[in-house]
Design an enzyme around this catalytic site. Structure first.
Site, PDB file in Angstrom:
ATOM      1  N   GLY A 104      -8.348  -2.840   1.289  1.00  0.00           N
ATOM      2  CA  GLY A 104      -7.106  -3.594   1.076  1.00  0.00           C
ATOM      3  C   GLY A 104      -6.770  -4.227   0.131  1.00  0.00           C
ATOM      4  O   GLY A 104      -6.947  -5.258   0.374  1.00  0.00           O
TER       5      GLY A 104
ATOM      6  N   SER B 224      -5.779   0.092  -1.227  1.00  0.00           N
ATOM      7  CA  SER B 224      -5.109  -0.409  -0.914  1.00  0.00           C
ATOM      8  C   SER B 224      -5.646  -0.213   0.409  1.00  0.00           C
ATOM      9  O   SER B 224      -5.594  -0.834   1.893  1.00  0.00           O
ATOM     10  CB  SER B 224      -3.634  -0.880  -0.048  1.00  0.00           C
ATOM     11  N   CYS B 225      -5.850   1.356   0.728  1.00  0.00           N
ATOM     12  CA  CYS B 225      -6.714   1.791   1.878  1.00  0.00           C
ATOM     13  C   CYS B 225      -8.188   0.812   2.174  1.00  0.00           C
ATOM     14  O   CYS B 225      -8.293  -0.287   1.901  1.00  0.00           O
ATOM     15  CB  CYS B 225      -7.275   2.961   1.608  1.00  0.00           C
ATOM     16  N   VAL B 226      -8.059   0.670   3.178  1.00  0.00           N
ATOM     17  CA  VAL B 226      -9.499   0.034   4.300  1.00  0.00           C
ATOM     18  C   VAL B 226     -10.617   1.090   4.770  1.00  0.00           C
ATOM     19  O   VAL B 226      -9.899   2.260   5.326  1.00  0.00           O
ATOM     20  CB  VAL B 226      -8.816  -0.426   5.433  1.00  0.00           C
TER      21      VAL B 226
END
Lengths: 176, 204
Positions: A99, A34-36
């Site tokens: 994401g 979910s990190c970008v």
């Protein structure tokens, strides 16, 4: 996995970190969920930066910690460092990847049952939106993105020419 | 996030013992589910920094299977069964078809999901019984992807959490094959102290 370029030094940009350089490096963030990952590049000066952003908004926290954690603060911090190295704001372009939503737990609403900002399952999507908002405020065009879905990505950013390679187990590698 | 220097050997022993009791119950449930003898052991329990969890399975890009669920009740957090993809495949094949090799079928995937659910449920149940703390697992989610992506998703979900997670090494023994997995407890901030306090091994 552009093997032909691996003679350049690889810099691992870990969770909540960012790295700005005017040297020809490969800036890499491995296993973005979910990190970008946000790559900023100034093609005129060959200055680039990569941020591994964890959360959308520093203002939601009383003790936010490092600038690299949040979309709003990480992008601003990278732009400032690039400007210190000689970049002009109008020459900077952005690309991003990540994401995703890795797990769906049916019926999950607030697993913690505690007061405070609930982050939940849509955090990947919110990270992507927050990056777009931050870029818009700084008037930096987003030229490419590979975001969303339910799979992890690795992002490699070649600061020699601004190219970005995104790879995933499910879909292999592609240029961004 | 809270700083934690580490647990004493006594505390880790207590948590490993909970793991042993939980795995005993889980082995019975798993054996019944797949109609084969499944044995489980807990060789080790350790406290691992959040950021090092991917290293347990060989780094952020290693393909893994993760079964993830939330914990609610008197203490909260989440739990993850983490298996390297090749171990997960081997385990699933042995449990479902008694053979090795090939891609995961839907049934095998469900079996892995159920395995995670049973393991987490049994561990939490053992912990509840020993401490009197109510711990309720949610329905599990399933993912097969890069280790880093799975850990990073959980990291974000639980950002108000401890810096360290409890890793309960779990060894499956099915049809003379031994397969290693990691059952990981991500306690929310303060939850680990509640649990240790009730186990009678609190540091305070």
């Amino acid at each position: 996995m552009s093997e032909e370029k691996t003679d350049e030094e690889v810099v691992n940009v870990g969770v909540a970190e960012y790295y700005v350089t005017h040297n020809p490096h490969v800036l890499a963030s491995y296993g973005l969920g979910s990190c970008v990952g946000v790559a900023l590049y100034d093609d005129r000066k060959k200055i680039g930066g990569l941020a591994h952003i964890m959360l959308p908004d520093s203002k939601a926290f009383s003790k936010p910690g490092g600038a690299g954690r949040y979309a709003d603060t990480a992008i601003r911090a990278m732009v400032e460092e690039m400007e210190k190295l000689g970049s002009r704001r109008k020459d900077i372009r952005a690309k991003m990847a990540g994401g995703a939503c890795m797990f769906t737990i049916p019926g999950a609403k607030n697993p913690k049952n505690v007061p405070g900002p609930y982050l939940g399952m849509q955090i990947g999507e919110r990270n992507v939106e927050a990056v777009k908002k931050a870029l818009k405020e700084l008037k930096i065009p987003l030229v490419a993105e590979d975001t969303g879905g339910s799979y992890g990505r690795t992002m490699r950013f070649f600061t020699s020419d601004g190219s970005v390679v995104v790879s995933s187990i499910r879909f292999g590698s592609k240029n961004l | 996030m809270a700083e934690r220097k580490g647990l004493t050997p006594l505390q880790l022993d207590a948590l490993r013992e909970v793991g042993n009791i939980g795995s005993g119950n889980a082995a019975v449930a798993l054996s019944t589910m797949v109609d084969k003898k499944v044995m489980l052991s807990v060789p080790r329990a350790s406290l691992v920094p959040l950021v090092k969890v991917s290293d347990l399975v060989g780094g952020a890009e290693t393909p893994v299977v993760g079964v993830y669920l939330h914990i609610s009740g008197d203490a909260s957090g989440s739990m993850l069964l983490l298996l390297e993809e090749k171990s997960a495949r081997e385990l699933a094949h042995l449990m479902v078809s008694g053979e090795e090799g090939g891609e995961l079928t839907t049934v095998e995937q469900s079996a892995l999901q159920e395995t995670g659910s049973i393991l987490a449920g049994s561990y939490l149940n053992a912990l509840s019984q020993m401490t009197g703390i109510l711990l309720k697992p949610s329905v599990p989610g399933f993912a097969m992807d890069m280790a880093g992506a799975i850990i990073d998703f959980i990291l974000v979900e639980i950002s108000q959490s401890e810096d360290y997670v409890l890793v309960i090494e779990t060894e499956f023994d099915v049809l003379q094959h031994k397969i290693r997995g990691h059952l990981i407890l991500f306690p929310d901030l303060g939850s680990l102290d509640i649990i240790l306090g009730r186990l009678g091994v609190s540091t305070a």
